[in-house]
Scaffold this motif. Sequence first.
Motif, PDB file in Angstrom:
ATOM      1  N   ALA A 272       0.813  -1.223   0.000  1.00 49.32           N
ATOM      2  CA  ALA A 272       0.000   0.000   0.000  1.00 49.32           C
ATOM      3  C   ALA A 272       0.838   1.261   0.000  1.00 49.32           C
ATOM      4  CB  ALA A 272      -0.934   0.006   1.210  1.00 49.32           C
ATOM      5  N   THR A 273       2.032   1.200   0.589  1.00 53.40           N
ATOM      6  CA  THR A 273       2.850   2.408   0.749  1.00 53.40           C
ATOM      7  C   THR A 273       4.105   2.411  -0.106  1.00 53.40           C
ATOM      8  OG1 THR A 273       3.960   1.393   2.672  1.00 53.40           O
ATOM      9  CG2 THR A 273       2.031   2.775   3.110  1.00 53.40           C
ATOM     10  N   SER A 274       4.275   1.417  -0.981  1.00 58.55           N
ATOM     11  CA  SER A 274       5.446   1.448  -1.866  1.00 58.55           C
ATOM     12  C   SER A 274       5.320   2.631  -2.818  1.00 58.55           C
ATOM     13  CB  SER A 274       5.578   0.135  -2.633  1.00 58.55           C
ATOM     14  OG  SER A 274       4.426  -0.134  -3.386  1.00 58.55           O
ATOM     15  N   GLY A 275       6.447   3.211  -3.180  1.00 63.76           N
ATOM     16  CA  GLY A 275       6.475   4.505  -3.833  1.00 63.76           C
ATOM     17  C   GLY A 275       5.610   4.636  -5.061  1.00 63.76           C
ATOM     18  N   ILE A 276       5.741   3.716  -6.022  1.00 64.17           N
ATOM     19  CA  ILE A 276       5.012   3.876  -7.273  1.00 64.17           C
ATOM     20  C   ILE A 276       3.525   3.646  -7.089  1.00 64.17           C
ATOM     21  CG2 ILE A 276       5.151   1.493  -8.131  1.00 64.17           C
ATOM     22  CD1 ILE A 276       5.922   2.805 -10.881  1.00 64.17           C
ATOM     23  N   VAL A 277       3.143   2.879  -6.064  1.00 58.27           N
ATOM     24  CA  VAL A 277       1.724   2.636  -5.794  1.00 58.27           C
ATOM     25  C   VAL A 277       1.090   3.856  -5.150  1.00 58.27           C
ATOM     26  CG1 VAL A 277       0.098   1.280  -4.414  1.00 58.27           C
ATOM     27  CG2 VAL A 277       1.940   0.132  -5.661  1.00 58.27           C
ATOM     28  N   ILE A 278       1.635   4.286  -4.025  1.00 55.23           N
ATOM     29  CA  ILE A 278       1.032   5.391  -3.284  1.00 55.23           C
ATOM     30  C   ILE A 278       1.271   6.733  -3.966  1.00 55.23           C
ATOM     31  CG2 ILE A 278       3.024   5.868  -1.793  1.00 55.23           C
ATOM     32  CD1 ILE A 278       1.041   6.197   0.524  1.00 55.23           C
ATOM     33  N   GLY A 279       2.336   6.819  -4.763  1.00 57.94           N
ATOM     34  CA  GLY A 279       2.671   8.091  -5.381  1.00 57.94           C
ATOM     35  C   GLY A 279       2.026   8.328  -6.720  1.00 57.94           C
ATOM     36  N   PHE A 280       1.616   7.251  -7.413  1.00 55.10           N
ATOM     37  CA  PHE A 280       1.094   7.481  -8.755  1.00 55.10           C
ATOM     38  C   PHE A 280       0.054   6.460  -9.207  1.00 55.10           C
ATOM     39  CE2 PHE A 280       1.766   7.166 -13.508  1.00 55.10           C
ATOM     40  CZ  PHE A 280       0.969   8.275 -13.806  1.00 55.10           C
ATOM     41  N   LEU A 281       0.406   5.172  -9.275  1.00 54.18           N
ATOM     42  CA  LEU A 281      -0.449   4.218  -9.973  1.00 54.18           C
ATOM     43  C   LEU A 281      -1.766   3.957  -9.267  1.00 54.18           C
ATOM     44  CD1 LEU A 281       2.050   1.658 -11.484  1.00 54.18           C
ATOM     45  CD2 LEU A 281       0.722   3.415 -12.626  1.00 54.18           C
ATOM     46  N   ALA A 282      -1.817   4.102  -7.945  1.00 55.26           N
ATOM     47  CA  ALA A 282      -3.082   3.910  -7.242  1.00 55.26           C
ATOM     48  C   ALA A 282      -4.047   5.036  -7.527  1.00 55.26           C
ATOM     49  CB  ALA A 282      -2.843   3.808  -5.735  1.00 55.26           C
ATOM     50  N   LYS A 283      -3.561   6.137  -8.104  1.00 55.10           N
ATOM     51  CA  LYS A 283      -4.426   7.265  -8.421  1.00 55.10           C
ATOM     52  C   LYS A 283      -4.196   7.760  -9.843  1.00 55.10           C
ATOM     53  CE  LYS A 283      -2.911   9.694  -4.960  1.00 55.10           C
ATOM     54  NZ  LYS A 283      -3.027  10.796  -4.050  1.00 55.10           N
ATOM     55  N   GLY A 284      -3.605   6.926 -10.691  1.00 51.87           N
ATOM     56  CA  GLY A 284      -3.324   7.336 -12.058  1.00 51.87           C
ATOM     57  C   GLY A 284      -4.421   6.886 -13.006  1.00 51.87           C
ATOM     58  N   SER A 285      -4.600   7.635 -14.083  1.00 52.52           N
ATOM     59  CA  SER A 285      -5.558   7.264 -15.124  1.00 52.52           C
ATOM     60  C   SER A 285      -4.884   6.245 -16.046  1.00 52.52           C
ATOM     61  CB  SER A 285      -5.968   8.512 -15.923  1.00 52.52           C
ATOM     62  OG  SER A 285      -6.769   8.158 -17.026  1.00 52.52           O
ATOM     63  N   MET A 286      -4.626   5.064 -15.484  1.00 47.49           N
ATOM     64  CA  MET A 286      -3.819   4.052 -16.151  1.00 47.49           C
ATOM     65  C   MET A 286      -4.533   2.705 -16.128  1.00 47.49           C
ATOM     66  SD  MET A 286      -0.986   5.810 -16.823  1.00 47.49           S
ATOM     67  CE  MET A 286       0.454   4.743 -16.913  1.00 47.49           C
ATOM     68  N   HIS A 287      -3.996   1.751 -16.874  1.00 47.62           N
ATOM     69  CA  HIS A 287      -4.527   0.385 -16.900  1.00 47.62           C
ATOM     70  C   HIS A 287      -3.915  -0.482 -15.806  1.00 47.62           C
ATOM     71  CE1 HIS A 287      -6.120   1.138 -21.017  1.00 47.62           C
ATOM     72  NE2 HIS A 287      -5.018   1.850 -21.147  1.00 47.62           N
ATOM     73  N   ASP A 288      -2.826  -0.030 -15.208  1.00 47.54           N
ATOM     74  CA  ASP A 288      -1.976  -0.943 -14.430  1.00 47.54           C
ATOM     75  C   ASP A 288      -2.540  -1.329 -13.072  1.00 47.54           C
ATOM     76  OD1 ASP A 288       0.775  -1.024 -16.088  1.00 47.54           O
ATOM     77  OD2 ASP A 288      -0.142   0.943 -16.239  1.00 47.54           O
ATOM     78  N   ALA A 289      -3.283  -0.441 -12.409  1.00 48.10           N
ATOM     79  CA  ALA A 289      -3.855  -0.815 -11.120  1.00 48.10           C
ATOM     80  C   ALA A 289      -4.917  -1.897 -11.307  1.00 48.10           C
ATOM     81  CB  ALA A 289      -4.443   0.414 -10.427  1.00 48.10           C
ATOM     82  N   LEU A 290      -5.741  -1.750 -12.343  1.00 49.49           N
ATOM     83  CA  LEU A 290      -6.727  -2.790 -12.639  1.00 49.49           C
ATOM     84  C   LEU A 290      -6.035  -4.092 -13.033  1.00 49.49           C
ATOM     85  CD1 LEU A 290      -9.215  -0.537 -14.577  1.00 49.49           C
ATOM     86  CD2 LEU A 290      -9.856  -1.972 -12.635  1.00 49.49           C
ATOM     87  N   LEU A 291      -4.995  -3.985 -13.850  1.00 47.31           N
ATOM     88  CA  LEU A 291      -4.247  -5.188 -14.227  1.00 47.31           C
ATOM     89  C   LEU A 291      -3.673  -5.877 -12.996  1.00 47.31           C
ATOM     90  CD1 LEU A 291      -2.948  -6.980 -16.469  1.00 47.31           C
ATOM     91  CD2 LEU A 291      -0.957  -5.472 -16.316  1.00 47.31           C
ATOM     92  N   LEU A 292      -3.133  -5.099 -12.071  1.00 48.55           N
ATOM     93  CA  LEU A 292      -2.544  -5.672 -10.856  1.00 48.55           C
ATOM     94  C   LEU A 292      -3.576  -6.482 -10.076  1.00 48.55           C
ATOM     95  CD1 LEU A 292      -0.082  -5.877  -8.966  1.00 48.55           C
ATOM     96  CD2 LEU A 292      -0.945  -3.851  -7.792  1.00 48.55           C
ATOM     97  N   LEU A 293      -4.798  -5.971  -9.991  1.00 48.34           N
ATOM     98  CA  LEU A 293      -5.854  -6.696  -9.280  1.00 48.34           C
ATOM     99  C   LEU A 293      -6.079  -8.064  -9.900  1.00 48.34           C
ATOM    100  CD1 LEU A 293      -8.243  -6.927  -7.309  1.00 48.34           C
ATOM    101  CD2 LEU A 293      -9.637  -5.703  -9.003  1.00 48.34           C
ATOM    102  N   TRP A 294      -6.258  -8.114 -11.219  1.00 46.64           N
ATOM    103  CA  TRP A 294      -6.555  -9.394 -11.867  1.00 46.64           C
ATOM    104  C   TRP A 294      -5.350 -10.339 -11.842  1.00 46.64           C
ATOM    105  CZ3 TRP A 294     -11.117  -8.395 -11.226  1.00 46.64           C
ATOM    106  CH2 TRP A 294     -11.772  -7.287 -11.733  1.00 46.64           C
ATOM    107  N   VAL A 295      -4.138  -9.819 -12.039  1.00 49.05           N
ATOM    108  CA  VAL A 295      -2.943 -10.664 -12.000  1.00 49.05           C
ATOM    109  C   VAL A 295      -2.739 -11.246 -10.606  1.00 49.05           C
ATOM    110  CG1 VAL A 295      -0.424 -10.658 -12.171  1.00 49.05           C
ATOM    111  CG2 VAL A 295      -1.781  -9.537 -13.927  1.00 49.05           C
TER     112      VAL A 295
END
Length: 560
Positions: free
Chosen positions: A125-148
Motif C-alpha cells: 500500500a505504501t510502496s512509492g510507485i503505488v502510493i505516489g502514482f499508480l493507485a491514483k493514475g488514469s492508467m490500466h496498471d492498477a486494474l491489471l494488478l488486481l486481476w494478475v
Amino acid sequence: MPHAAKLALVILAAAAVYLVGIGRVQLFDRDEPRNAQAARQMLQSGDWVVPRLLDKVRTAKPPFTYWCQASVMSFIGDGSGGWGDTAAARLPSVVAMMLTLIVLGVVLTRYVDRERAFWTVLILATSGIVIGFLAKGSMHDALLLLWVTIAQMCLYAILRGHGTWPVVITMAVAIALAGLTKGPVVLGVMATTLIALAILSWLGRRAQASLPEEARARRPSYVAVKVIVALAIVAAIVAPWAWLVEHRSPGFLFTSVSNEVLRRIAEPLEQHKGPPGYYLLTVWGTYFPWSVLLPLAMVVAWRHRDEPMIRFALAAVIGPWLMFEIVKTKLPHYLLPTFPPLAFLTADAIVRCLRGEHDDLITKGTRGAIVAWGVIVIGMGVAPWLTPAKLDRPPIVVMLAFSFVAALYAAAVIVPFLRRRPRAGLIAMGVGMMPAMMIIWGFYLPSAHFLRLSGCVGDLLKQNGGGPRDTRVGDVQMIGYKEPSLAFHQGGTIREQSDDAFLAHTPLEQWPRFMTIRDDLWQTTPSAAKEQLEVIGSCRGIAYAAGGKTWTVWVVRTKR
C-alpha cells in the motif's frame, strides 16, 4: 488492536491518501490523458466497443479500463476536462488498488498468518510507485494488478492441490478480465512464474516432495476437464467484445497484437527504453521506502526457498522480472505485477527477524543502511527548493511543510533503528509515506504550476470561448506544442496542426478560431500574420511529451 481492525485501518488510510488530489492535479505524461480522453469519447459517442482517441481508433489497449472510467464519468464528469472528468478518470485505479489490498489481506490471513498479512498489505500500500502514482493514475496498471494478483494466488492454490471449482473459475475470470484490461501480459506473468518455479524446484531437488498427495493423485482426465472449462470461461468473457470490435473495426485485434505486443517486445516504443538491468535500477525508487530492505528480503527468501509459498513468491518475482527485462519497451511501472509477491517476501523477512529467527534488522550494516536511507529522504525534502524561480515555485509555506515532514519522517525511522527497536522504525517507514504523499498531492502538485502546462492552456481556452461547448472539432489547433493532455484539458475539440509554418503560408480564411503556439514558432511568425491574431495569454511549464523541456505556449484567437 485486533488483526482485522489493523488491516482495515491500513487500507482505509491508504484509500484516503489515494483519493487526495485526484481531481485537482492535472493528468501527467502521455498515457494518462490518452486513456481519459478515449474513455470520455466512448461515453460521448455511445460506442463502448471501439476505443477512439480524437479522430483515430485507439488499438493500444483493450477497453476494460475505458469502460470503468467512462462509467464513473457518467456520474461525476462534465465533459469539459475539469475536476469531475479528471477525478473520474483516476477513480477506477483507486478502487482497484483498494480491492487488491483487501484480497491480499483476506487470503494471506487465511493461508499464512496474520502478521505476514499485515506487513504485506502495509508494504504494498505504501510502496512509492503505488502510493505516489499508480493507485491514483488514469492508467490500466492498477486494474491489471488486481486481476494478475487474483490469478497468481489461484495458480498457487492449484499447485498446492486446492484447485477446487471455485478456484478454477475465479482464476479464469481474472485471466479474462486481465486480458480485457491490458492484453496477454497476464499469461506472460503466469508462464514465467511457472518456468521460474520449475527451475527453483529442480535446483532444490524437492519438486515432488513439496506437493501434497492429493495434488499428485489427480487423474489427467479430471484436470483436463477443468482446463477446458477455464478456457471456455475466458472465451465467454473475451470473445463477445473481440467479435464486435472486429466487426466494427476490421483488423483491430491484429493491429493491437502486432503493434502493442510484438513490437513492444522487439523495439522500444515512444523512446521508452532502458539498458540491461533497467528494473534492477528503477526498483530502488519504485519500491521506496521498502527498497532498503530488498537485499534482506531476497537473502532470507533464498534461505527458506524450500518452503512452498516462499518458493512460489520467489518465482513470481524472478520469472516476470526477467521477462520485463527482455522486453525492449520499458517503463518503471511495468514491474508492478511482481510487487505483491515482493511485498510478501519483504514481510516474511521482517516477521522472521522480529521473531528472532535472524538478527539482520539490528546489525551495524542495517543501521548504516537506514541512516543512508534517511539522508536520501531529507534530500528529497529539499528538492522542491531547487526548482528554478522562473518556473513559478509553489508557495513557500508548502515547500516548508514538505521539507519539515521529510525531516520528521527520516528521524522517525532512523531513531528507533539506532535504539534497536526495528518494529517501531518499520511501522514509521510505512505510515510516514502517507502524510508525505498527502502534502505532495494535496498541496504541492496543485500549486506547482510549471507541472500543469496543459491545464493552464486548456483553462485559458475555456475561459475565452475555446472550450468544447463553444467550438467544433478543428476550431482549435495546436501548432508546435502537441501534448496529448491538452486535448483532454481543453475538452476534446482541439486538433494537432502538422505544419509548424501554418500561419506563414495559409490564407486567413482557412485559419481556425483559436490556436496554441509554441514560443519559438510564435517568435518567427510574420508580423503580418500576428496582426490578424489576438493574444489571449501564455503559459510556461514542462512539456512531458517533449522529453521534459520547458516551453512557453501562447494562446491566440483569430480576429476575423
